[in-house]
Design a protein around this motif. Structure first.
Motif, PDB file in Angstrom:
ATOM      1  N   ILE A 211      -4.462  12.821   4.879  1.00  0.00           N
ATOM      2  CA  ILE A 211      -4.996  11.908   5.894  1.00  0.00           C
ATOM      3  C   ILE A 211      -6.047  10.988   5.284  1.00  0.00           C
ATOM      4  O   ILE A 211      -6.055   9.782   5.523  1.00  0.00           O
ATOM      5  N   SER A 212      -6.902  11.572   4.446  1.00  0.00           N
ATOM      6  CA  SER A 212      -7.981  10.763   3.872  1.00  0.00           C
ATOM      7  C   SER A 212      -7.409   9.699   2.924  1.00  0.00           C
ATOM      8  O   SER A 212      -7.916   8.579   2.872  1.00  0.00           O
ATOM      9  N   ILE A 213      -6.360  10.069   2.185  1.00  0.00           N
ATOM     10  CA  ILE A 213      -5.739   9.047   1.317  1.00  0.00           C
ATOM     11  C   ILE A 213      -5.258   7.894   2.175  1.00  0.00           C
ATOM     12  O   ILE A 213      -5.539   6.724   1.897  1.00  0.00           O
ATOM     13  N   LEU A 214      -4.568   8.258   3.247  1.00  0.00           N
ATOM     14  CA  LEU A 214      -3.989   7.242   4.114  1.00  0.00           C
ATOM     15  C   LEU A 214      -5.055   6.325   4.711  1.00  0.00           C
ATOM     16  O   LEU A 214      -4.927   5.099   4.648  1.00  0.00           O
ATOM     17  N   SER A 215      -6.122   6.939   5.259  1.00  0.00           N
ATOM     18  CA  SER A 215      -7.128   6.107   5.922  1.00  0.00           C
ATOM     19  C   SER A 215      -7.845   5.222   4.911  1.00  0.00           C
ATOM     20  O   SER A 215      -8.155   4.063   5.195  1.00  0.00           O
ATOM     21  N   ARG A 216      -8.073   5.745   3.710  1.00  0.00           N
ATOM     22  CA  ARG A 216      -8.693   4.914   2.673  1.00  0.00           C
ATOM     23  C   ARG A 216      -7.792   3.727   2.330  1.00  0.00           C
ATOM     24  O   ARG A 216      -8.242   2.591   2.226  1.00  0.00           O
ATOM     25  N   ARG A 217      -6.501   4.018   2.162  1.00  0.00           N
ATOM     26  CA  ARG A 217      -5.559   2.926   1.831  1.00  0.00           C
ATOM     27  C   ARG A 217      -5.505   1.876   2.937  1.00  0.00           C
ATOM     28  O   ARG A 217      -5.468   0.677   2.665  1.00  0.00           O
ATOM     29  N   ILE A 218      -5.499   2.354   4.177  1.00  0.00           N
ATOM     30  CA  ILE A 218      -5.415   1.396   5.304  1.00  0.00           C
ATOM     31  C   ILE A 218      -6.666   0.535   5.389  1.00  0.00           C
ATOM     32  O   ILE A 218      -6.594  -0.684   5.586  1.00  0.00           O
TER      33      ILE A 218
ATOM     34  N   SER B  31      -8.636  -0.342   2.933  1.00  0.00           N
ATOM     35  CA  SER B  31      -8.639  -1.342   1.867  1.00  0.00           C
ATOM     36  C   SER B  31      -7.597  -2.411   2.151  1.00  0.00           C
ATOM     37  O   SER B  31      -7.765  -3.590   1.807  1.00  0.00           O
ATOM     38  N   LEU B  32      -6.530  -2.031   2.845  1.00  0.00           N
ATOM     39  CA  LEU B  32      -5.503  -2.992   3.248  1.00  0.00           C
ATOM     40  C   LEU B  32      -6.107  -4.069   4.133  1.00  0.00           C
ATOM     41  O   LEU B  32      -5.904  -5.277   3.939  1.00  0.00           O
TER      42      LEU B  32
ATOM     43  N   ILE C 171       1.001  -7.545   0.319  1.00  0.00           N
ATOM     44  CA  ILE C 171       0.009  -6.469   0.411  1.00  0.00           C
ATOM     45  C   ILE C 171       0.611  -5.255   1.115  1.00  0.00           C
ATOM     46  O   ILE C 171       0.465  -4.109   0.656  1.00  0.00           O
ATOM     47  N   ILE C 172       1.328  -5.510   2.202  1.00  0.00           N
ATOM     48  CA  ILE C 172       1.908  -4.395   2.943  1.00  0.00           C
ATOM     49  C   ILE C 172       3.031  -3.729   2.138  1.00  0.00           C
ATOM     50  O   ILE C 172       3.160  -2.503   2.132  1.00  0.00           O
TER      51      ILE C 172
END
Lengths: 511, 315
Positions: free
Chosen positions: B2-9, B11-12, B294-295
């Protein structure tokens, strides 16, 4: 042999029926395409450039008029195939002896495509909209001499002018002067509503505009044959050629690539019709900048140019050399290519006289279009022969060119095809990018406006052309050809183009 | 996870905002006044001023940027100067051409490239490898628009089998739309397939020399089974990256092919908007392209996570 087949068929009901069916089908197939061809009432016209919006009264691009003018929109007057002014929504007019009052008799029974009737109030609205303070009409200056617009009754329109304006009737025939009515005017950009023989149907952006016959068209004598017309936009010249060959497009009134024209010669399906346009290719010089401020330098450069060679090299030999800012379509045209014919020795002598015996160097700002690039390269070689070095700087058209050259006046020489019909008066405009100032020329242009007699005007235009040919504010090179390529059975398209347009009124199919 | 995902989002989103600012400033720096372009060579200073104020060009830069950003965030992309219609609709119309075209090209290039790359890796240094290599070089060297021209000359002008260009619209029927897109898709796919073939070949070759494939072979699996069952799934990562990159490239890079085939796609819209200085359309289209890139990168990252469990653990 035939008997046995007949017997076999007679022996089997199913077979007989299918043979009959086949024969019928064959008969239908044989008849059908002919019936279809005889009744063909639609046309697909190819254009290189898609218009930007469909309202010619609020934006300049020529392509807007080429779709809408005379098809959707009409004016008080119109310009015919030979460049002459004709009545249209104004049936007749009266000009007062002092040339300052124009009284138009308007046609009755004309309605717009949305059902609104055309009358003097509508005409007043259209003219006031074009000349008003917020107007973004590309030819707003055409209406600057109008002091007031009066409507004594529904079918009479009176224009009171500040000073005589001899070109007014011609200008009122222009795409930018078409009649629009109050309710629909704001939406004309996307859904144009006019009084013309065709109604707007749809616009698939990037692909095509569809028009359909207006069943309520006022001019019954026009006898419009087409039911449907499609303007298809194909930018790439190779794609244009492919579309013509494959039959996807019936006509390209202005085919984009002269070097491909020969490939259509001898085609049994397509006709090649070469006419004149109003596109004058001229290499304008900054007349206020050294050394172009010296008339002798400009004349020497003109003599260094072999116009026939320019036409040959830049436009495959198609095009008409000109000696002034005027085309053979225009009233009072004079061939002035002989004023400064190609003569390297005389050019060199004149340069020496002007104080440049060893030549000089300068930069041309040439737009990216093929004609401009090729012509520049040929000019470069020709100038080199008289010791003049020309550097070519490609300048993106229209965006950068308009800001650098046209508005900024920051250039030595440039080259562009002037598309406006009868725009010789640009040399009298101040400011204009040539920075050419000649009171004698301005006086001739003023006389043209003071007169409303066509013969007198033609004579004055002759004088104006002669002044320019001698003064050389720009190198006058050639008029672009109208490279018409269309189906041999298609008739009624204009061969010449005294005004940029694709008038469909008379277009029809012939067997 | 989850943390990877939220960090990636997160920065997106930051990237997208920075990009939007950059786009706006760069577009503003472009030479050429959109109002002047619209008025052409007979513009007078007064008319120009009137049009500039109608277009809102007389407002300060920061104001215009915020107004644009606010609009975009609310789904209002503004009006096209030249067409006079909402840009969102324009982009939508164009996507209905460009998206299927890009999709067809990607599918075609995968269908050509993956089997060819695998075959080349298996018969590495053999005749198949040589042919695959030749195909790659040729298809990379030959521009897509040229392939397009050849296709038009062959199938439209000479044989009359295919339409020479243009797009009838999807309401003319699926088949008519497909017919209009297949030649441009082939032209695009051929040049993409070359790159993809090489990536697939190299990647399979590398994986084949690794221990786990050797183990699989030692267990008695056939060559075919070892490649399709063990080597290929592991060789997929670079291939997926490449496909992701190619897809964005295809959408953005179809300009020339869309021109050759006269397709009203997004690439042509961008090109046209640039030459007309239709700034609003340019900003929106470039923002759209950037967002796609980017996406896509984001999705490729996610695909990695799905394919390779080790990355999940490391995150």
């Amino acid at each position: 042999m035939s008997r046995s087949i007949f017997r076999a068929a007679g022996g089997h009901g199913v077979l007989r029926r299918s043979v009959l069916g086949l024969a019928l089908a064959a008969g239908v197939a044989f008849v059908a395409p002919q019936a279809y061809a005889a009744a063909k009432t639609s046309v697909t016209i190819g254009m290189a450039i898609e218009p930007t919006g469909l309202d010619p009264t609020i934006a300049a691009p020529v392509a807007i008029g080429q779709v809408t003018w005379q098809n959707i929109f009409e004016g008080l007057t119109t310009v015919d195939e030979t460049g002459k002014v004709q009545p249209q929504l104004a049936e007749s007019w009266d000009i007062s002896p002092d040339g300052k009052t124009y009284t138009f008799k308007l046609r009755k029974g004309v309605t717009f495509h949305n059902g609104v009737a055309f009358d003097s109030a509508v005409a007043k609205f259209a003219i006031d909209r074009a000349r008003g303070a917020d107007s973004v009409n590309p030819q707003k200056r055409y209406y600057s001499s109008i002091e007031s617009v009066e409507t004594p009754d529904a079918s009479t329109l009176v224009l009171k002018l500040k000073q005589p304006t001899g070109s007014l009737l011609y200008w009122l025939g222009w795409p930018s002067s078409v009649m629009v009515e109050p309710k629909s005017a704001d939406d004309n950009k996307t859904t144009p509503i006019g009084t013309g023989p065709f109604k707007f149907v749809s616009w698939a952006k990037g692909a095509k505009v569809d028009l359909a016959k207006n069943p309520d068209y006022w001019n019954k004598s026009a006898d419009v044959k087409l039911d449907k017309a499609e303007f298809r936009f194909i930018n790439d010249a190779q794609a244009q050629a492919a579309a013509l060959t494959a039959g996807d497009v019936d006509a390209f009134p202005e085919f984009g690539a002269p070097e491909l024209v020969d490939s259509f010669k001898g085609s049994d399906k397509l006709a090649t019709v070469i006419g004149n346009t109003e596109l004058k290719v001229v290499a304008g010089m900054n007349n206020s900048r050294k050394p172009f401020s010296d008339k002798r330098v400009r004349q020497a450069l003109m003599m260094a140019v072999d116009r026939a060679m320019v036409v040959e090299g830049a436009w495959s030999g198609l095009g008409t050399p000109i000696g002034s800012h005027y085309t053979p379509n225009d009233p009072g045209y004079k061939d002035l290519t002989g004023v400064f014919p190609h003569d390297v020795e005389k050019a060199k002598a004149l340069l020496g006289e002007a104080g440049y015996p060893n030549g000089f160097s300068f930069t041309i700002k040439a737009p990216q279009m093929a004609y401009a690039q090729r012509t520049s390269q040929i000019l470069q070689a020709m100038f080199a022969e008289i010791g003049v070095t020309m550097n070519i700087e490609t300048t993106e058209f229209p965006a950068k060119w308009v800001s650098d050259v046209f508005k900024g006046g920051n250039y030595d020489m440039t080259i562009v095809a002037h598309a406006e019909a009868m725009d010789i008066d640009i040399y009298a405009r101040d400011p204009y990018y040539f920075n050419y100032k000649n009171p004698a020329f301005n006086e001739v242009m003023a006389k043209v406006e003071a007169s409303s007699d066509p013969a007198e005007q033609a004579k004055l235009y002759g004088e104006a052309q002669t002044i320019l040919a001698n003064d050389v504010p720009a190198l006058f090179l050639f008029v672009m050809p109208k490279l018409g390529i269309w189906d041999k059975k298609l008739k009624g398209l204009w061969e010449n183009e005294p005004i940029p347009s694709n008038v469909l009124t008379k277009v029809h199919w012939e067997e | 996870m989850i943390s990877i995902l939220s960090r990636r989002i997160a920065s997106l989103i930051v990237t997208l905002i920075v990009v939007s600012l950059l786009i706006f400033v760069v577009m503003d720096l472009l030479p050429g006044d959109p109002a002047a372009v619209m008025l052409g060579t007979s513009a007078t200073p007064e008319t120009l001023a009137a049009l500039r104020s109608q277009m809102g060009l007389d407002q300060p830069l920061a104001f215009r940027y915020l107004a644009w950003l606010f609009g975009v965030l609310h789904g209002d992309l503004g009006q096209s100067y030249t067409y006079g219609v909402p840009v969102a609709g324009l982009i939508g119309e164009r996507l209905s051409v460009t998206l299927p075209l890009a999709l067809m090209a990607v599918v075609l290039s995968i269908v050509i490239a993956v089997p060819l790359g695998v075959a080349a890796a298996r018969r590495h240094n053999g005749i198949v490898d040589f042919v695959a290599g030749l195909f790659s070089y040729l298809s990379i060297a030959v521009p897509a628009f040229w392939v397009g021209l050849l296709l038009i000359i062959g199938f439209s002008t000479k044989l009359g089998l295919m339409p020479a260009g243009g797009f009838p619209g999807w309401d003319a029927g699926l088949w008519a739309g497909f017919k209009a897109l297949i030649m441009p898709a082939v032209a695009l796919a051929l040049s993409q397939a070359g790159v993809l073939t090489r990536v697939a070949r190299t990647s399979v070759l590398e994986v084949m020399s690794e221990d786990f494939v050797r183990t699989a072979r030692a267990k008695g699996l056939s060559d075919r089974a070892a490649i399709w069952g063990h080597a290929l799934p592991n060789a997929l990562i670079p291939v997926v990256t490449m496909i992701g990159l190619q897809f964005t490239f295809l959408i953005a890079g179809a300009v020339l092919v869309e021109n050759v085939f006269n397709l009203p796609g997004l690439g042509r819209l961008a090109y046209q908007a640039l030459s007309q200085r239709d700034v609003v359309v340019m900003q929106d289209v470039v923002l759209f392209f950037s967002a796609m890139v980017i996406i896509m990168n984001f999705l490729v990252d996610l695909a990695y996570l799905a394919i390779d469990p080790r990355l999940r653990a490391a995150g």
